[in-house]
Scaffold this active site. Structure first.
Site, PDB file in Angstrom:
ATOM      1  N   CYS A 195       0.817  -1.223   0.000  1.00 11.68           N
ATOM      2  CA  CYS A 195       0.000   0.000   0.000  1.00 11.68           C
ATOM      3  C   CYS A 195       0.851   1.273   0.000  1.00 11.68           C
ATOM      4  CB  CYS A 195      -0.956   0.019   1.186  1.00 11.68           C
ATOM      5  SG  CYS A 195      -2.115  -1.348   1.139  1.00 11.68           S
ATOM      6  N   HIS A 201      -3.077   7.549   2.064  1.00 13.13           N
ATOM      7  CA  HIS A 201      -3.531   6.235   1.605  1.00 13.13           C
ATOM      8  C   HIS A 201      -4.959   6.047   2.115  1.00 13.13           C
ATOM      9  CE1 HIS A 201      -3.939   2.103   0.759  1.00 13.13           C
ATOM     10  NE2 HIS A 201      -3.738   1.676   1.995  1.00 13.13           N
ATOM     11  N   ASN A 206     -10.071   0.492  -0.245  1.00 11.95           N
ATOM     12  CA  ASN A 206      -8.608   0.467  -0.193  1.00 11.95           C
ATOM     13  C   ASN A 206      -8.082  -0.171  -1.485  1.00 11.95           C
ATOM     14  OD1 ASN A 206      -5.916  -0.052   0.308  1.00 11.95           O
ATOM     15  ND2 ASN A 206      -6.243  -0.854   2.369  1.00 11.95           N
TER      16      ASN A 206
HETATM   17  O1  UT7 Z   1      -3.860  -0.813   3.430  1.00 11.10           O
HETATM   18  C1  UT7 Z   1      -2.956  -1.307   4.357  1.00 11.10           C
HETATM   19  C2  UT7 Z   1      -3.204  -0.791   5.678  1.00 11.10           C
HETATM   20  N1  UT7 Z   1      -4.443  -1.378   6.209  1.00 11.10           N
HETATM   21  C3  UT7 Z   1      -5.114  -0.704   7.108  1.00 11.10           C
HETATM   22  O2  UT7 Z   1      -4.745   0.406   7.401  1.00 11.10           O
HETATM   23  C4  UT7 Z   1      -6.280  -1.348   7.776  1.00 11.10           C
HETATM   24  C5  UT7 Z   1      -6.150  -1.163   9.251  1.00 11.10           C
HETATM   25  N2  UT7 Z   1      -7.235  -1.724  10.060  1.00 11.10           N
HETATM   26  C6  UT7 Z   1      -8.511  -1.289   9.935  1.00 11.10           C
HETATM   27  O3  UT7 Z   1      -8.842  -0.483   9.092  1.00 11.10           O
HETATM   28  C7  UT7 Z   1      -9.523  -1.813  10.935  1.00 11.10           C
HETATM   29  O4  UT7 Z   1      -8.845  -2.536  11.932  1.00 11.10           O
HETATM   30  C8  UT7 Z   1     -10.613  -2.729  10.291  1.00 11.10           C
HETATM   31  C9  UT7 Z   1     -11.559  -1.909   9.452  1.00 11.10           C
HETATM   32  C10 UT7 Z   1      -9.942  -3.812   9.459  1.00 11.10           C
HETATM   33  C11 UT7 Z   1     -11.444  -3.404  11.383  1.00 11.10           C
HETATM   34  O5  UT7 Z   1     -11.999  -2.440  12.268  1.00 11.10           O
HETATM   35  P1  UT7 Z   1     -11.894  -2.623  13.846  1.00 11.10           P
HETATM   36  O6  UT7 Z   1     -12.674  -1.551  14.470  1.00 11.10           O
HETATM   37  O7  UT7 Z   1     -10.425  -2.725  14.166  1.00 11.10           O
HETATM   38  O8  UT7 Z   1     -12.662  -3.980  14.074  1.00 11.10           O
HETATM   39  P2  UT7 Z   1     -12.131  -5.366  14.686  1.00 11.10           P
HETATM   40  O9  UT7 Z   1     -11.233  -6.053  13.703  1.00 11.10           O
HETATM   41  O10 UT7 Z   1     -11.638  -5.136  16.070  1.00 11.10           O
HETATM   42  O11 UT7 Z   1     -13.483  -6.162  14.752  1.00 11.10           O
HETATM   43  C12 UT7 Z   1     -14.574  -5.780  15.614  1.00 11.10           C
HETATM   44  C13 UT7 Z   1     -15.677  -6.773  15.479  1.00 11.10           C
HETATM   45  C14 UT7 Z   1     -15.214  -8.217  15.638  1.00 11.10           C
HETATM   46  O12 UT7 Z   1     -16.239  -8.918  16.292  1.00 11.10           O
HETATM   47  P3  UT7 Z   1     -16.109  -9.230  17.881  1.00 11.10           P
HETATM   48  O13 UT7 Z   1     -14.848 -10.025  18.030  1.00 11.10           O
HETATM   49  O14 UT7 Z   1     -16.031  -7.876  18.554  1.00 11.10           O
HETATM   50  O15 UT7 Z   1     -17.356  -9.975  18.180  1.00 11.10           O
HETATM   51  C15 UT7 Z   1     -15.128  -8.718  14.223  1.00 11.10           C
HETATM   52  O16 UT7 Z   1     -15.328 -10.111  14.103  1.00 11.10           O
HETATM   53  O17 UT7 Z   1     -16.260  -6.685  14.177  1.00 11.10           O
HETATM   54  C16 UT7 Z   1     -16.293  -7.989  13.580  1.00 11.10           C
HETATM   55  N3  UT7 Z   1     -16.164  -7.823  12.134  1.00 11.10           N
HETATM   56  C17 UT7 Z   1     -17.216  -7.571  11.338  1.00 11.10           C
HETATM   57  N4  UT7 Z   1     -18.532  -7.437  11.600  1.00 11.10           N
HETATM   58  C18 UT7 Z   1     -19.340  -7.163  10.570  1.00 11.10           C
HETATM   59  C19 UT7 Z   1     -15.046  -7.860  11.380  1.00 11.10           C
HETATM   60  N5  UT7 Z   1     -15.362  -7.635  10.087  1.00 11.10           N
HETATM   61  C20 UT7 Z   1     -16.702  -7.456  10.042  1.00 11.10           C
HETATM   62  C21 UT7 Z   1     -17.604  -7.178   9.004  1.00 11.10           C
HETATM   63  N6  UT7 Z   1     -18.918  -7.056   9.300  1.00 11.10           N
HETATM   64  N7  UT7 Z   1     -17.214  -7.037   7.710  1.00 11.10           N
END
Ligand code: UT7
Length: 323
Positions: free
Chosen positions: A114, A250, A280
């Site tokens: 990225c 980005h 992204n």
């Molecule tokens: O391009 C390279 C660089 N990449 C990035 O910069 C990405 C960096 N990370 C992020 O943007 C965020 O961490 C994400 C968007 C990937 C995720 O957001 P988050 O607020 O960190 O969520 P999380 O991974 O902590 O997940 C929270 C909850 C989890 O459920 P529990 O464990 O709390 O019950 C996940 O299983 O959301 C759940 N979850 C979803 N729920 C509905 C994960 N993906 C989804 C989804 N729909 N698509």
């Protein structure tokens, strides 16, 4: 006399197929509300009908050449940032060279995921200021849809496909931060963090593999490292956050973009945002945002633009340029 790599033209290409968040809810346990609130993404473009990284890169390159009023043989080099080249080799950049009918110069790919476009810009800048090339076409193009595990809701809703291109040309400057062109660059990587964002396939497995990401870990590093690299690049240019007209980050996550801008003491009114429409697109996200930002009338000649990105490796960096 100082040589500066000045932006001469910009262009982009997006596949016609647009996928709204709501489409994912049909097959996955997810919702428009979750995707929108956690990432800021509302829709993304996905390649179809044989569209590839090189075909999208070629379309973006043609748009940038038209914007610059240049012909392919006016270019000395093509640098294409991508992690999704059509083939293991040759470099997708050579396919673009051939597609343009460019019969001189050289073309190669840069792979810093990225952050690839930032690394490609810094390479092009180095070639221009050292006299190896005068005009360099720098492209970011990706088909991340090919790397998705479409059963993994935590990743497949976040990415999109597309390409953006920029033409840099050597020009004389005064050596001050009032010059047009690239004023400073800052590049970093830390291979100890390679596992938190990677693809589990490649030459060693004989498969293409799928993207795997520990989202919250990447998030944490992103906010901290992006603000730091932007500050470092501004400092190298003898400038500060108050001088910035536009941050072109980005486009991975609106929350990361907001938090990084806030760390720099800047509001969202200073940020070119395309994450809502493109998702992204990895190395394509910044050149896409530059091209869209110019087309919207946001980025104007003389504006001070800070570009910053982070991705797999981890690799991250920034570029300060005057448009
Ligand atoms: O391009 C390279 C660089 N990449 C990035 O910069 C990405 C960096 N990370 C992020 O943007 C965020 O961490 C994400 C968007 C990937 C995720 O957001 P988050 O607020 O960190 O969520 P999380 O991974 O902590 O997940 C929270 C909850 C989890 O459920 P529990 O464990 O709390 O019950 C996940 O299983 O959301 C759940 N979850 C979803 N729920 C509905 C994960 N993906 C989804 C989804 N729909 N698509």
């Amino acid at each position: 006399m100082t040589i500066r790599a000045v932006v001469r033209g910009v262009g982009h290409y997006l596949p016609a197929r647009v996928v709204e968040n709501s489409e994912f809810a049909v097959s996955l346990d997810t919702s428009d509300e979750w995707i929108r609130s956690r990432s800021g993404i509302e829709r993304r473009h996905l390649a179809e009908n044989g569209e590839t990284t090189s075909s999208m890169a070629l379309a973006a390159a043609r748009a940038a050449l038209a914007d610059a009023g240049l012909q392919p043989d006016d270019l000395d080099a093509i640098i294409l940032a991508t992690s999704t080249a059509d083939f293991t080799f040759p470099a997708a950049a050579t396919m673009v060279q051939d597609g343009l009918g460019m019969t001189r110069g050289f073309a190669f790919d840069v792979q810093a995921v990225c952050a690839g476009f930032v690394f490609a810009l810094a390479n092009a800048n180095g070639m221009i200021i050292s006299g190896q090339a005068r005009r360099v076409l720098v492209i970011g193009a990706e088909t991340f849809s090919k790397l998705m595990d479409w059963t993994d809701r935590s990743t497949c809703v976040l990415f999109g496909d597309g390409a953006g291109a920029l033409i840099l040309e050597g020009d004389t400057g005064t050596g001050t931060s009032a010059d047009r062109g690239i004023l400073s660059t800052d590049l970093n990587s830390d291979g100890r963090l390679r596992d938190i964002l990677h693809v589990d396939g490649g030459v060693s497995t004989g498969t293409i593999g799928h993207l795997r990401m520990q989202g919250p870990e990447v998030f944490r590093h992103a906010v901290e490292k992006l603000a730091k690299t932007a500050e470092t690049a501004l400092e190298k240019a003898g400038l500060g956050a108050a001088d910035v007209d536009w941050i072109v980050p980005h486009q991975a996550n609106l929350r990361i973009i907001k938090a990084t801008a806030a760390k720099l003491g800047l509001g969202l009114d200073k940020v070119v945002l395309t994450v809502q429409d493109h998702g992204n697109t990895s190395a394509a996200s910044i050149p896409l945002a530059l091209s869209v930002g110019k087309a919207r009338g946001q980025i104007k000649p003389g504006n001070l633009v800070v570009i910053e990105a982070i991705g797999g490796g981890l690799a991250w960096g920034s570029v300060v340029l005057r448009w």
